[in-house]
Motif scaffolding. Structure first.
Motif, PDB file in Angstrom:
ATOM      1  N   TYR A   1       0.825  -1.199   0.000  1.00  0.00           N
ATOM      2  CA  TYR A   1       0.000   0.000   0.000  1.00  0.00           C
ATOM      3  C   TYR A   1       0.866   1.260   0.000  1.00  0.00           C
ATOM      4  O   TYR A   1       0.605   2.211  -0.759  1.00  0.00           O
TER       5      TYR A   1
ATOM      6  N   ARG B   1       0.639   3.880  -3.160  1.00  0.00           N
ATOM      7  CA  ARG B   1      -0.029   5.161  -2.957  1.00  0.00           C
ATOM      8  C   ARG B   1       0.800   6.316  -3.503  1.00  0.00           C
ATOM      9  O   ARG B   1       0.267   7.406  -3.751  1.00  0.00           O
TER      10      ARG B   1
ATOM     11  N   PHE C   1      -5.970   5.700  -5.671  1.00  0.00           N
ATOM     12  CA  PHE C   1      -6.859   4.556  -5.435  1.00  0.00           C
ATOM     13  C   PHE C   1      -8.320   4.896  -5.709  1.00  0.00           C
ATOM     14  O   PHE C   1      -9.114   4.031  -6.084  1.00  0.00           O
ATOM     15  N   LEU C   2      -8.685   6.171  -5.537  1.00  0.00           N
ATOM     16  CA  LEU C   2     -10.077   6.564  -5.769  1.00  0.00           C
ATOM     17  C   LEU C   2     -10.493   6.391  -7.227  1.00  0.00           C
ATOM     18  O   LEU C   2     -11.692   6.273  -7.524  1.00  0.00           O
TER      19      LEU C   2
ATOM     20  N   TYR D   1      -9.941   3.843  -9.052  1.00  0.00           N
ATOM     21  CA  TYR D   1     -10.138   2.426  -9.377  1.00  0.00           C
ATOM     22  C   TYR D   1     -11.410   1.907  -8.726  1.00  0.00           C
ATOM     23  O   TYR D   1     -11.706   2.192  -7.559  1.00  0.00           O
TER      24      TYR D   1
ATOM     25  N   ILE E   1      -9.830  -3.556  -6.864  1.00  0.00           N
ATOM     26  CA  ILE E   1      -8.399  -3.839  -6.653  1.00  0.00           C
ATOM     27  C   ILE E   1      -8.274  -5.335  -6.421  1.00  0.00           C
ATOM     28  O   ILE E   1      -8.981  -5.903  -5.568  1.00  0.00           O
TER      29      ILE E   1
ATOM     30  N   VAL F   1      -5.255  -5.166   3.830  1.00  0.00           N
ATOM     31  CA  VAL F   1      -5.962  -4.148   3.051  1.00  0.00           C
ATOM     32  C   VAL F   1      -6.430  -3.043   3.995  1.00  0.00           C
ATOM     33  O   VAL F   1      -7.127  -3.314   4.991  1.00  0.00           O
TER      34      VAL F   1
ATOM     35  N   SER G   1     -10.222   1.640   4.244  1.00  0.00           N
ATOM     36  CA  SER G   1     -10.829   2.512   3.243  1.00  0.00           C
ATOM     37  C   SER G   1     -10.944   1.840   1.880  1.00  0.00           C
ATOM     38  O   SER G   1     -11.701   2.301   1.022  1.00  0.00           O
ATOM     39  N   LEU G   2     -10.206   0.721   1.663  1.00  0.00           N
ATOM     40  CA  LEU G   2     -10.217   0.057   0.356  1.00  0.00           C
ATOM     41  C   LEU G   2     -10.910  -1.300   0.383  1.00  0.00           C
ATOM     42  O   LEU G   2     -11.059  -1.942  -0.660  1.00  0.00           O
ATOM     43  N   ARG G   3     -11.348  -1.743   1.539  1.00  0.00           N
ATOM     44  CA  ARG G   3     -11.843  -3.121   1.663  1.00  0.00           C
ATOM     45  C   ARG G   3     -13.111  -3.385   0.871  1.00  0.00           C
ATOM     46  O   ARG G   3     -13.340  -4.502   0.408  1.00  0.00           O
TER      47      ARG G   3
ATOM     48  N   LYS H   1     -13.812  -2.550  -2.043  1.00  0.00           N
ATOM     49  CA  LYS H   1     -13.581  -2.764  -3.472  1.00  0.00           C
ATOM     50  C   LYS H   1     -12.321  -3.587  -3.744  1.00  0.00           C
ATOM     51  O   LYS H   1     -11.756  -3.523  -4.835  1.00  0.00           O
ATOM     52  N   THR H   2     -11.894  -4.360  -2.756  1.00  0.00           N
ATOM     53  CA  THR H   2     -10.677  -5.158  -2.910  1.00  0.00           C
ATOM     54  C   THR H   2     -10.997  -6.629  -2.789  1.00  0.00           C
ATOM     55  O   THR H   2     -11.737  -7.054  -1.891  1.00  0.00           O
TER      56      THR H   2
END
Length: 468
Positions: A158, A162, A167-168, A170, A173, A185, A188-190, A192-193
């Motif tokens: 990460y 970064r 990341f916004l 995508y 992921i 992860v 904040s990304l979970r 969409k990962t």
């Protein structure tokens, strides 16, 4: 009068079309022993199931070619211009390779040589990133997907990404890891990962209303294609074919071509001044499976050694040999070490501890080691074992180890230098002829000697031909 289609049906059809454009199939291939069968099953699935959706195919590891099929394909393939390995990658339309940590230890260039040029190599958190990408971006419809390759635990993926990506931007992921762990992860990304393991699988990914993942069952292909039948037959014949390793059984008498080739490849693989091999009795020949079993404990390692340490290992090797009734016998072959990269001789006519004939090193040498791990760690304290499999290089050495190379070292059963006492009436020409050397060689080894002033009783050092 024409009947109009209700608005809600148009909305339904349009939403289905738009939604279908945001569904794709992710095929992950682990290039292991069953790679050919898996490749054809995946191709059958992708070509015959859900053909309207887009497909992304990636390879999740074993790119270093250490499986039996990979070794056959890359080293012994009957079609070197397009190996079965490359053909399978192209058949599946593999877009990216996400190598394991072990794969990356051999270097990205070594991986690239075994893959089609179109395949992108991704190494996200590894330090071995020269020639590779930190991530692989892909677009499906209007959705952006980012692929990352996690090879270390804990991982800095990460922090590294970064600095390179936003990341916004995508919508999904994909993290490929050895052992799936969602804790790597950020929160904040979970949403969409997806974290997936290194295994052969197909996932249906729906991005219409967030991220929805479903692992699909890969059906068995009903009929084996002729191409696969031929490939399997050729591969089967190769697995039963004995390959030469030490065909004359002389690995303790001089440097055999197998070790010459290993030294050459090690010198290209990692920086070193010399190679030292921890030897044991080698098979005269072996099938591929027997070869893997014989060398399964062997590793590469590195360490700096000074002149004294190098000579101690080689004197130890020389002391493991004895001359009995004119033949060389092995007292303790497990203690035998040999050097590649510097010529030397082991004179078995000398007392033990004084048998090595080799130049002196005025500074420590960086040594590349090859041999059984337990023996190296026991004999060479402080050695750093490399995370590089020797198997591909062993098979390359077996393939090309029958070339005629001059041995860099030999054992001698007669003195390397013979002390000749000059007799009355001797001439340099006569002495040279008697011992199979030249006058120039005698003068080189005895500076200041003059033919017309040979004094009876004076000692000349005669360098005897090695082959006699």
């Amino acid at each position: 009068m024409k009947k109009s289609i209700p608005v809600f049906l148009w909305v339904f059809v349009l939403s289905c079309a738009l939604g279908f454009g945001q569904v794709f199939y992710l095929a992950v291939v682990q290039a292991q022993e069953a790679f050919p069968e898996q490749a054809f099953r995946l191709r059958y699935f992708l070509n015959n199931q859900y053909t309207g959706a887009e497909k992304i195919v990636v390879c999740s590891g074993n790119t270093q070619v250490t499986t039996l099929f990979g070794l056959y394909s890359q080293i012994f393939s009957p079609t070197p211009d397009k190996t079965p390995w490359n053909a399978l990658f192209e058949m599946l339309e593999i877009e990216a390779a996400l190598p394991t940590r072990t794969d990356l230890a051999a270097g990205v260039s070594a991986i690239a040589q075994s893959l089609p040029a179109s395949v992108k190599i991704v190494a996200t958190d590894s330090q071995e990133t020269s020639g590779s990408r930190l991530y692989y971006p892909r677009t499906i419809g209007k959705k952006n997907i980012l692929f990352a390759n996690i090879t270390e635990t804990p991982s800095n993926w990460y922090e590294r990404l970064r600095k390179e990506v936003t990341f916004l931007s995508y919508d999904a992921i994909v993290l490929v890891v050895d052992n799936p762990d969602f804790s790597i992860v950020p929160e904040s990304l979970r949403s969409k990962t997806m974290v997936i393991p290194r295994k052969t699988a197909i996932y249906r990914v729906d991005l219409e209303y967030g991220l929805l993942i479903t692992e699909m069952k890969i059906p068995t292909e009903k009929e084996i294609p002729e191409g696969l039948k031929t490939l399997q037959a050729d591969f089967s014949r190769w697995t039963e074919q004995p390959l030469p390793i030490d065909p004359d059984g002389k690995c303790f008498l001089y440097e055999i071509p197998f070790y010459s080739m290993m030294g050459i490849m090690m010198n290209n693989l990692f920086p070193m001044d010399l190679a030292i091999f921890c030897q044991r009795s080698l098979p005269l020949q072996a099938t591929p499976q027997e070869t893997i079993a014989f060398f399964e404990r062997d590793v590469f390692g590195t360490l700096f050694l000074d002149n004294s340490s190098i000579r101690k290992l080689l004197e130890r090797a020389a002391s493991a040999l004895d001359i009995v009734d004119g033949e060389i016998r092995f007292r303790s072959p497990a203690d035998f070490f040999s050097v590649w990269g510097e010529p030397y001789f082991l004179d078995l006519t000398k007392p033990k501890g004084e048998r090595l004939i080799m130049r002196t090193f005025d500074k420590p040498q960086r040594i590349g080691f090859f041999g059984p791990r337990d023996q190296l760690e026991k004999t060479v304290p402080g050695i750093r074992i490399l995370d590089i499999s020797p198997l591909p290089y062993i098979f390359w050495a077996m393939k090309y180890g029958n070339v005629n190379l001059d041995p860099a070292w030999r054992t001698l059963t007669q003195p390397y230098y013979f002390d000749y006492v000059i007799q009355k009436g001797d001439t340099l020409i006569g002495i040279a002829k008697a011992y199979g050397v030249t006058v120039e060689e005698i003068k080189r080894d005895n500076p200041g000697v003059i033919d017309m002033y040979l004094l009876p009783g004076t000692v000349l050092k005669i360098h005897l031909p090695i082959g006699d």
